[in-house]
Design an enzyme around this catalytic site. Sequence first.
Site, short mmCIF file in Angstrom:
data_model
loop_
_atom_site.label_atom_id
_atom_site.label_comp_id
_atom_site.label_asym_id
_atom_site.label_seq_id
_atom_site.Cartn_x
_atom_site.Cartn_y
_atom_site.Cartn_z
N ASN A 1 15.34 16.87 22.85
CA ASN A 1 14.97 15.86 23.84
C ASN A 1 14.08 14.75 23.26
OD1 ASN A 1 15.08 14.86 26.46
ND2 ASN A 1 13.21 15.90 27.06
N HIS B 1 5.08 27.36 28.83
CA HIS B 1 3.94 27.64 27.96
C HIS B 1 3.90 29.10 27.59
CE1 HIS B 1 -0.18 28.11 26.57
NE2 HIS B 1 -0.13 26.84 26.29
#
Length: 593
Positions: A130, A80
């Site tokens: 992904n 993050h």
Amino acid sequence: MPTRQPIVCVLGHVDTGKTLLLDKIRKTSVQSREAGGITQHIGASFFPVDTLKQLVGPLLSMVKGEIEIPGLLVIDTPGHEAFTNLRKRGGSVADIAILVIDILRGFEAQTHESIEILKARKTPFLVAANKIDRIPGWNSYPDTPFLKSYKMQGRYVKEDLDNRIYDIIGTFSRLGFNADRFDQMKDFTKTVAIVPTSAKTGEGVTELLMVLVGLTQQYLKKRLQTTEGPAKGTVLEVKEEPGLGLTINAVIYDGILHKDDLIVAGGKERPVVTRIRAILVPKALDEIRDPRNSFSSVSSVYAAAGIKIVAPDLEGALAGAPLYGVSHSEDLEKYTRLVREEIERIRITTDIDGVVLKADTLGSLEAIAESLKRNDVPIRLADIGDVSKRDVTEADVVKEHEPFYGVVLAFNIKILPDAQEEAEIKSIQIFRENIIYRLMDDYLLWLKNQREKELEQEFEKLVTPGKIRIMEGYVFRRTKPAIVGVEILAGRIKPKHRLVRAKDGKEVGEVLQIQEKGKALSEAQQGMQVAVSIDKPLVGRHIFESDMLFVKVPERHAKVLLTTFMDRLTMEEQEALNEYVNIMRKKMPFWAA
């Protein structure tokens, strides 16, 4: 020179599947036990060469058949944006990085930020695109290489995946990078390799590892040579272990560390100087932060290694601090000075009016401080440890002249009972979280709301622009008070507002009352037609039918409206204000300037 295993760093936006991807290779599940499902502390896993051979075996021909590196040491760094410094800490010792991008969501805030860090650190990287299993219509073939799985998909599914990869390639191109799908590349030095993967089903994971091994072997040989000298490393975590007491988890990125070596590490009050009692390593394929089996003890380790150090006098050692092995006692002073300087740089220089920040580790302290600075929030005090009464008192001092900064931000620590009591008495806000970005989001949202509230209150006190026209045939009374019908062309008028003439800026009187169909109103807004009584003028001498009148906005109010609140005014109000300012400037050239 001996070649060490490359240190691999995993970066990416929150919830893109970074830890899950590692778990797929590691087969342990750290992810589900982490706060908020997001990795908090930098962990490291060692993938030995045998494991790599087993995983990449079928595809070895693509990396010329041989694995020359002794394995991989993977640092799992949280993704993050608040983790910038933690990531830099991971990034600074990393030789190569895997940037995880959610193929459905593409580039996100922390994707851009991760690339900035990688650019700044000149760290080569490859991309794991992904979550291919989430592409509509995708048929999963667990643990199959991507290319094999891709061949078995329907035409539209293939097209969908290709388009998503092109989008990622396009964004990289705008950022100044060449990128392509790994199987369509010729030159791996100049192009970023994109490997489509699914951390959930394991598809594409073997190719990801193969490209990673190939890249490190081909281009990082020089960098992976280690020196024979004393060890250099970074403290990842300071942890109490049953039966061992206080221990240090660290990554050694250069040199050799022996049992009985003297080490210097960053400490809370002063550098920690101690002699190693034992060096413990996790069994291969286990995670240093959360091992399932016990450790094995070794007499020495070569870089690169994720290790646990058992030694006396580790109290005060800080996570995120540098760690050095000391070979000769004359070097001790040099390393102690080096460590002290680095810690002082991180211990935040303080502003007089700013927030009080307390955290559990040096890494999280630095990460939150960086994030606060990026958001222009000053810091009065930044330190490690639980929130004490003194911290609340410090915040109270700030609150007196800067109410928005008179708060305590607490990350992953306790609030001591007397501090809690003091905070309640003094009404001091304490923001406490065990996930960094939530702590930042909570405080910044509160700050935004408080500022908004204050601006709202300030705006409410201002006289805002109003423009009216006296309607023809609607003079109900000529004077004492004059009562006329008016149309509101812009803004609003209220009782007690003073009015000026558009033609010369001369004041004509004060609005006493506003009525619509015989009912008194507290204000009249644009588009309304109402009757107003004005105390002073005489219709036919001071004001006439069809005259334009403006609400008299005091100069100070006009200045504040022009500089701070233009965005709160409608287009018509903005125009009315500008007209009014121009009228006033005919009389006084620098009015409201």
